[in-house]
Design an enzyme around this catalytic site. Structure first.
Site, PDB file in Angstrom:
ATOM      1  N   ARG A 105       0.844  -1.200   0.000  1.00 11.89           N
ATOM      2  CA  ARG A 105       0.000   0.000   0.000  1.00 11.89           C
ATOM      3  C   ARG A 105       0.870   1.238   0.000  1.00 11.89           C
ATOM      4  NH1 ARG A 105      -5.276  -1.204   3.702  1.00 11.89           N
ATOM      5  NH2 ARG A 105      -5.882  -3.116   2.660  1.00 11.89           N
ATOM      6  N   ASP A 165     -18.367   3.086   3.561  1.00 10.73           N
ATOM      7  CA  ASP A 165     -18.383   2.103   4.655  1.00 10.73           C
ATOM      8  C   ASP A 165     -19.731   2.212   5.395  1.00 10.73           C
ATOM      9  OD1 ASP A 165     -15.877   3.590   4.120  1.00 10.73           O
ATOM     10  OD2 ASP A 165     -14.899   2.131   5.397  1.00 10.73           O
ATOM     11  N   ARG A 168     -22.748   0.921   3.446  1.00  7.18           N
ATOM     12  CA  ARG A 168     -22.860  -0.554   3.478  1.00  7.18           C
ATOM     13  C   ARG A 168     -23.369  -0.986   4.863  1.00  7.18           C
ATOM     14  NH1 ARG A 168     -17.213  -1.419   0.373  1.00  7.18           N
ATOM     15  NH2 ARG A 168     -18.010  -1.677  -1.757  1.00  7.18           N
ATOM     16  N   HIS A 192     -10.725   5.194   6.561  1.00  5.05           N
ATOM     17  CA  HIS A 192     -11.555   4.418   5.621  1.00  5.05           C
ATOM     18  C   HIS A 192     -10.943   3.045   5.417  1.00  5.05           C
ATOM     19  CE1 HIS A 192     -13.450   2.954   2.050  1.00  5.05           C
ATOM     20  NE2 HIS A 192     -12.283   2.928   1.423  1.00  5.05           N
TER      21      HIS A 192
HETATM   22  O1  D0V Z   1     -15.057  -1.421  -1.850  1.00  3.51           O
HETATM   23  C1  D0V Z   1     -13.871  -1.056  -1.986  1.00  3.51           C
HETATM   24  N1  D0V Z   1     -13.103  -1.472  -3.034  1.00  3.51           N
HETATM   25  C2  D0V Z   1     -11.681  -1.225  -3.029  1.00  3.51           C
HETATM   26  C3  D0V Z   1     -11.124  -1.473  -4.379  1.00  3.51           C
HETATM   27  C4  D0V Z   1     -11.701  -1.003  -5.528  1.00  3.51           C
HETATM   28  C5  D0V Z   1     -11.004  -1.340  -6.681  1.00  3.51           C
HETATM   29  S1  D0V Z   1      -9.657  -2.252  -6.292  1.00  3.51           S
HETATM   30  C6  D0V Z   1     -10.006  -2.192  -4.598  1.00  3.51           C
HETATM   31  C7  D0V Z   1     -11.028  -2.107  -2.013  1.00  3.51           C
HETATM   32  C8  D0V Z   1     -11.612  -3.309  -1.630  1.00  3.51           C
HETATM   33  C9  D0V Z   1     -10.940  -4.067  -0.679  1.00  3.51           C
HETATM   34  C10 D0V Z   1      -9.743  -3.616  -0.138  1.00  3.51           C
HETATM   35  C11 D0V Z   1      -9.223  -2.389  -0.589  1.00  3.51           C
HETATM   36  N2  D0V Z   1      -8.055  -1.967  -0.067  1.00  3.51           N
HETATM   37  C12 D0V Z   1      -7.341  -0.851  -0.493  1.00  3.51           C
HETATM   38  C13 D0V Z   1      -6.738  -0.095   0.482  1.00  3.51           C
HETATM   39  C14 D0V Z   1      -5.939   0.979   0.124  1.00  3.51           C
HETATM   40  C15 D0V Z   1      -5.787   1.295  -1.212  1.00  3.51           C
HETATM   41  F1  D0V Z   1      -5.011   2.340  -1.566  1.00  3.51           F
HETATM   42  C16 D0V Z   1      -6.423   0.557  -2.203  1.00  3.51           C
HETATM   43  C17 D0V Z   1      -7.224  -0.523  -1.845  1.00  3.51           C
HETATM   44  N3  D0V Z   1      -9.879  -1.651  -1.530  1.00  3.51           N
HETATM   45  C18 D0V Z   1     -11.449   0.214  -2.647  1.00  3.51           C
HETATM   46  C19 D0V Z   1     -12.151   0.522  -1.354  1.00  3.51           C
HETATM   47  O2  D0V Z   1     -11.627   1.429  -0.555  1.00  3.51           O
HETATM   48  C20 D0V Z   1     -13.340  -0.098  -1.082  1.00  3.51           C
HETATM   49  S2  D0V Z   1     -14.257   0.293   0.344  1.00  3.51           S
HETATM   50  C21 D0V Z   1     -13.547  -0.701   1.620  1.00  3.51           C
HETATM   51  C22 D0V Z   1     -12.311  -1.322   1.460  1.00  3.51           C
HETATM   52  C23 D0V Z   1     -11.821  -2.122   2.522  1.00  3.51           C
HETATM   53  C24 D0V Z   1     -12.556  -2.278   3.700  1.00  3.51           C
HETATM   54  C25 D0V Z   1     -13.783  -1.665   3.844  1.00  3.51           C
HETATM   55  C26 D0V Z   1     -14.287  -0.861   2.793  1.00  3.51           C
HETATM   56 CL1  D0V Z   1     -15.831  -0.087   2.960  1.00  3.51          CL
END
Ligand code: D0V
Length: 332
Positions: A105, A165, A168, A192
């Protein structure tokens, strides 16, 4: 003139109604879901799309323009040149490098900070009075970066934060209780994503606080249920990614709701990423975290003093320190 006999002066009335212009930066799945919802909800008179890929950009613009017969009249333009964003009332930033599988990350963060150095200054230059709404991940860090790079006052820089978040969370609680999600008040705050903080005491259904009327042993049951629902909020983000590869609809609607509150001066309260310094004992430095904040035409109008338990306050402080550590490594 062949079509209409013009009525003199009608085409340009003296008092032009407020022309609302929204720019969406990043024409990916998230940016286009937001753009589509803005058009459907008649939120703007002019919608601007900016991206680095000219073909993708023109394709999305044409495809949306072709829906004009079914949508309220909105001028839709797209360009790789940020000059097209001039005079925007709101700039929604979804631009972000894709996380390479296995990439840390921190590495993704460095790539996105480099990207923001090319995105934020031109937006601020062409729209010095705009409000920046940051969606790109990691959203709390990048909202801080946007605030620093834009030089804007903190009330005009906000991140989508834990609004998704919380959306949901509200859906899952509503589903559990078989009520309408719009009658469920529930806030997830802080960082977040994986380390968010669910505020149990803030949950109320139809105005009835969920925790208040339960006697002792039931609180344990409800607490477990609420903990498990918060865990599902996090797990479902990963489930959506594993099933469809990205998220778009929920983030699209949740960000359009923020745009609505801002541009229509709704003064609604949303859990969004704001400059949290000085709140709830978060005073280790300038850091953006999600707190229930009032949104209106001036951006962030205020932050609510919602009741936090000691545990919730401590978890918020821990989030702030984690983010401060990451910020210190950015040298901004
Ligand atoms: O619904 C998602 N989808 C993503 C996503 C969308 C396209 S590729 C990944 C997601 C999903 C799962 C993990 C995650 N982690 C992450 C953390 C930091 C970053 F810079 C990029 C991604 N991101 C981006 C994101 O932030 C969300 S909300 C989310 C994520 C993790 C936990 C709880 C929530 Cl509510």
């Amino acid at each position: 003139q062949a079509f209409f006999k013009p009525i003199s002066g009608a085409a340009s009335p003296s008092s032009i109604k407020r022309h609302t212009k929204i720019s969406v930066i990043g024409a990916g799945n998230v940016g286009m879901a937001i753009a589509q919802t803005i058009l459907t909800q008649d939120l703007a008179d002019e919608l601007v799309l900016v991206d680095a890929k000219p073909e993708k950009l023109r394709g999305e613009m044409l495809d949306l323009q072709h829906a004009a017969a079914f949508l309220p009249r909105t001028k839709i333009i797209a360009d790789v040149d940020y000059a097209v964003t001039h005079g925007s009332d709101l700039c929604i930033v979804t631009a972000g490098a894709r996380q390479i599988p296995g990439e840390s990350r921190l590495n993704l963060l460095h790539r996105n900070v480099a990207l923001f150095r090319n995105v934020i200054p031109p937006l601020a230059k062409y729209s010095p009075d705009t409000i920046l709404l940051i969606v790109s991940n990691p959203v709390d860090i990048l909202t801080y970066v946007a605030w620093k790079l834009s030089g804007f006052p903190s009330n005009r820089v906000v991140g989508s934060g834990t609004n998704l978040d919380s959306s949901r969370f509200r859906f899952l609680i509503a589903d559990h209780l078989d009520v309408n999600a719009q009658d469920v008040q529930a806030y997830i705050v802080g960082e977040h994503g994986d380390s968010s903080v669910a505020l149990w005491s803030s949950i109320s259904v139809g105005g009835v606080p969920v925790l208040s009327f339960l006697d002792k042993q039931e609180i344990a049951y409800e607490k477990e249920t609420l903990e498990s629902i918060h865990k599902v909020v996090i797990d479902s983000a990963y489930e959506v990614i594993s099933l469809k590869g990205y998220t778009s609809w929920a983030i699209g609607y949740s960000v359009a709701a923020l745009a609505w509150s801002i541009l229509r001066d709704q003064r609604k309260i949303h859990p969004v990423s704001v400059l949290a310094k000085g709140f709830y004992g978060v005073d280790g430095g300038d850091v953006f975290l999600s707190l229930p904040a009032q949104l209106g035409r001036g951006g962030v109008l205020g932050v609510t003093n919602v009741h936090l338990t000691d545990e919730e306050t401590q978890r918020l402080r821990d989030s702030a320190n984690t983010i401060l550590e990451q910020l210190s490594q950015l040298g901004l």
